[in-house]
Design a protein around this motif. Structure first.
Motif, PDB file in Angstrom:
ATOM      1  N   ASN A  40      16.184  56.153  -5.259  1.00 26.61           N
ATOM      2  CA  ASN A  40      16.690  54.782  -5.374  1.00 26.61           C
ATOM      3  C   ASN A  40      16.524  53.984  -4.087  1.00 26.61           C
ATOM      4  OD1 ASN A  40      17.904  53.836  -7.942  1.00 26.61           O
ATOM      5  ND2 ASN A  40      19.013  55.778  -7.802  1.00 26.61           N
ATOM      6  N   THR A  41      16.300  54.645  -2.967  1.00 23.17           N
ATOM      7  CA  THR A  41      16.128  53.915  -1.699  1.00 23.17           C
ATOM      8  C   THR A  41      14.692  53.449  -1.489  1.00 23.17           C
ATOM      9  OG1 THR A  41      15.673  55.896  -0.368  1.00 23.17           O
ATOM     10  CG2 THR A  41      18.003  55.229  -0.602  1.00 23.17           C
ATOM     11  N   ILE A  42      13.772  53.894  -2.330  1.00 22.89           N
ATOM     12  CA  ILE A  42      12.376  53.461  -2.201  1.00 22.89           C
ATOM     13  C   ILE A  42      12.312  51.975  -2.557  1.00 22.89           C
ATOM     14  CG2 ILE A  42      10.026  53.733  -3.087  1.00 22.89           C
ATOM     15  CD1 ILE A  42      10.740  56.718  -3.546  1.00 22.89           C
ATOM     16  N   PRO A  43      11.815  51.168  -1.633  1.00 21.86           N
ATOM     17  CA  PRO A  43      11.836  49.708  -1.843  1.00 21.86           C
ATOM     18  C   PRO A  43      10.772  49.226  -2.823  1.00 21.86           C
ATOM     19  CG  PRO A  43      10.788  50.215   0.243  1.00 21.86           C
ATOM     20  CD  PRO A  43      11.240  51.525  -0.350  1.00 21.86           C
ATOM     21  N   SER A  48      14.982  43.566 -12.004  1.00 17.97           N
ATOM     22  CA  SER A  48      16.397  43.637 -11.647  1.00 17.97           C
ATOM     23  C   SER A  48      17.219  43.056 -12.788  1.00 17.97           C
ATOM     24  CB  SER A  48      16.653  42.843 -10.362  1.00 17.97           C
ATOM     25  OG  SER A  48      18.004  42.953 -10.006  1.00 17.97           O
ATOM     26  N   PHE A  49      18.287  43.775 -13.137  1.00 23.43           N
ATOM     27  CA  PHE A  49      19.141  43.349 -14.251  1.00 23.43           C
ATOM     28  C   PHE A  49      20.268  42.442 -13.765  1.00 23.43           C
ATOM     29  CE2 PHE A  49      17.090  47.227 -15.634  1.00 23.43           C
ATOM     30  CZ  PHE A  49      16.611  46.862 -16.880  1.00 23.43           C
ATOM     31  N   GLY A  50      19.899  41.346 -13.139  1.00 23.33           N
ATOM     32  CA  GLY A  50      20.820  40.288 -12.728  1.00 23.33           C
ATOM     33  C   GLY A  50      22.070  40.740 -12.013  1.00 23.33           C
ATOM     34  N   SER A  51      23.215  40.327 -12.534  1.00 24.31           N
ATOM     35  CA  SER A  51      24.496  40.521 -11.851  1.00 24.31           C
ATOM     36  C   SER A  51      24.933  41.987 -11.771  1.00 24.31           C
ATOM     37  CB  SER A  51      25.590  39.700 -12.541  1.00 24.31           C
ATOM     38  OG  SER A  51      25.761  40.161 -13.864  1.00 24.31           O
ATOM     39  N   THR A  52      24.340  42.867 -12.571  1.00 21.37           N
ATOM     40  CA  THR A  52      24.743  44.279 -12.515  1.00 21.37           C
ATOM     41  C   THR A  52      24.253  44.939 -11.242  1.00 21.37           C
ATOM     42  OG1 THR A  52      22.741  45.087 -13.619  1.00 21.37           O
ATOM     43  CG2 THR A  52      24.623  44.505 -15.025  1.00 21.37           C
ATOM     44  N   GLY A  53      23.186  44.379 -10.661  1.00 18.69           N
ATOM     45  CA  GLY A  53      22.610  44.979  -9.466  1.00 18.69           C
ATOM     46  C   GLY A  53      21.670  46.136  -9.784  1.00 18.69           C
ATOM     47  N   LEU A  54      21.610  46.541 -11.059  1.00 13.76           N
ATOM     48  CA  LEU A  54      20.734  47.643 -11.439  1.00 13.76           C
ATOM     49  C   LEU A  54      19.275  47.187 -11.456  1.00 13.76           C
ATOM     50  CD1 LEU A  54      22.796  49.254 -14.313  1.00 13.76           C
ATOM     51  CD2 LEU A  54      22.494  50.110 -12.000  1.00 13.76           C
ATOM     52  N   GLU A  55      18.392  48.142 -11.196  1.00 11.54           N
ATOM     53  CA  GLU A  55      16.976  47.836 -11.127  1.00 11.54           C
ATOM     54  C   GLU A  55      16.153  48.840 -11.917  1.00 11.54           C
ATOM     55  OE1 GLU A  55      16.021  48.128  -6.997  1.00 11.54           O
ATOM     56  OE2 GLU A  55      17.011  46.248  -6.489  1.00 11.54           O
ATOM     57  N   LEU A  56      15.015  48.384 -12.387  1.00 11.56           N
ATOM     58  CA  LEU A  56      14.007  49.283 -12.936  1.00 11.56           C
ATOM     59  C   LEU A  56      13.137  49.658 -11.742  1.00 11.56           C
ATOM     60  CD1 LEU A  56      12.725  50.657 -15.351  1.00 11.56           C
ATOM     61  CD2 LEU A  56      11.422  48.572 -15.771  1.00 11.56           C
ATOM     62  N   ASN A  57      13.382  50.853 -11.197  1.00 12.00           N
ATOM     63  CA  ASN A  57      12.745  51.250  -9.945  1.00 12.00           C
ATOM     64  C   ASN A  57      12.150  52.650 -10.067  1.00 12.00           C
ATOM     65  OD1 ASN A  57      14.923  52.976  -9.844  1.00 12.00           O
ATOM     66  ND2 ASN A  57      16.006  51.842  -8.281  1.00 12.00           N
ATOM     67  N   VAL A  58      11.789  53.246  -8.938  1.00 17.59           N
ATOM     68  CA  VAL A  58      11.164  54.570  -8.917  1.00 17.59           C
ATOM     69  C   VAL A  58      12.070  55.618  -9.562  1.00 17.59           C
ATOM     70  CG1 VAL A  58      10.288  56.396  -7.403  1.00 17.59           C
ATOM     71  CG2 VAL A  58       9.778  54.007  -6.890  1.00 17.59           C
ATOM     72  N   ALA A  59      13.357  55.570  -9.283  1.00 14.89           N
ATOM     73  CA  ALA A  59      14.290  56.553  -9.848  1.00 14.89           C
ATOM     74  C   ALA A  59      14.304  56.470 -11.375  1.00 14.89           C
ATOM     75  CB  ALA A  59      15.695  56.341  -9.284  1.00 14.89           C
ATOM     76  N   VAL A  60      14.384  55.279 -11.910  1.00  9.69           N
ATOM     77  CA  VAL A  60      14.420  55.089 -13.360  1.00  9.69           C
ATOM     78  C   VAL A  60      13.083  55.513 -13.982  1.00  9.69           C
ATOM     79  CG1 VAL A  60      14.649  53.387 -15.216  1.00  9.69           C
ATOM     80  CG2 VAL A  60      16.169  53.280 -13.227  1.00  9.69           C
TER      81      VAL A  60
END
Length: 180
Positions: A40-43, A48-60
């Motif tokens: 999750n720290t990989i930039p 990004s899912f707006g106000s939730t702060g969640l992201e579709l990123n490497v971890a996901v």
């Protein structure tokens, strides 16, 4: 691709000791969670899912790829792993945003591996991934199978893998005696 029965019997062949299995129920989730904190720290974020702060990123993306693999192996076990991975993704994402994310992740990772190594002392067998790196992915799959078996689910799968695992273990033990 090897079947679920092949993968699980290979993994179980070096995880027959109940104490070892118990240590893995602690160690493997700790290792997975800490790895997801690091991922999750990989930039890199696709969305990004707006106000939730969640992201579709490497971890996901990694979780989705591994879950697809698990579904290809055994859909019912994969459903259990989805229920396991969702809170892991969420909590690891939250921790990854903390200033001390890496020290926390590394500390948890080391503790997880200590549990693993203690378990293998009881087992008197090397970890499965030493001979096959794919077995690193099978660890969580194996624990979900063991949980299902404890709950009385998937008895046919248990009856298929346990005798094979014991046979494989006997073969490993026999081979190691002849190597010495």
């Amino acid at each position: 691709m090897k079947s679920a029965i092949e993968q699980l019997s290979t993994y179980k062949s070096v995880h027959l000791n109940p104490t070892n299995i118990k240590t893995h129920f602690v160690g493997i989730p700790l290792i997975i969670w800490s790895a997801f904190v690091m991922l999750n720290t990989i930039p890199f974020s696709l969305y990004s899912f707006g106000s939730t702060g969640l992201e579709l990123n490497v971890a996901v993306l990694f979780a989705c790829a591994v879950l697809i693999y698990y579904f290809a192996l055994h859909a019912k076990l994969a459903l259990g792993l989805v229920l396991f991975i969702l809170p892991v993704l969420y909590t690891s994402f939250l921790v990854s945003r903390m200033e001390q994310a890496w020290p926390i992740a590394i500390g948890v990772f080391v503790i997880g591996w200590i549990f693993q190594l203690i378990g293998h002392k009881y087992e008197k067998a090397k970890p499965a991934f030493i001979d096959d790196l794919n077995q690193l992915l099978i660890g969580p799959f194996f624990l979900m199978a063991e949980l299902y078996f404890m709950l009385g689910l998937e008895r046919d799968l248990d009856e298929a893998i346990t005798p094979l695992a014991r046979d494989k273990r006997r073969a490993l033990t026999h081979a190691s005696k002849h190597d010495n």
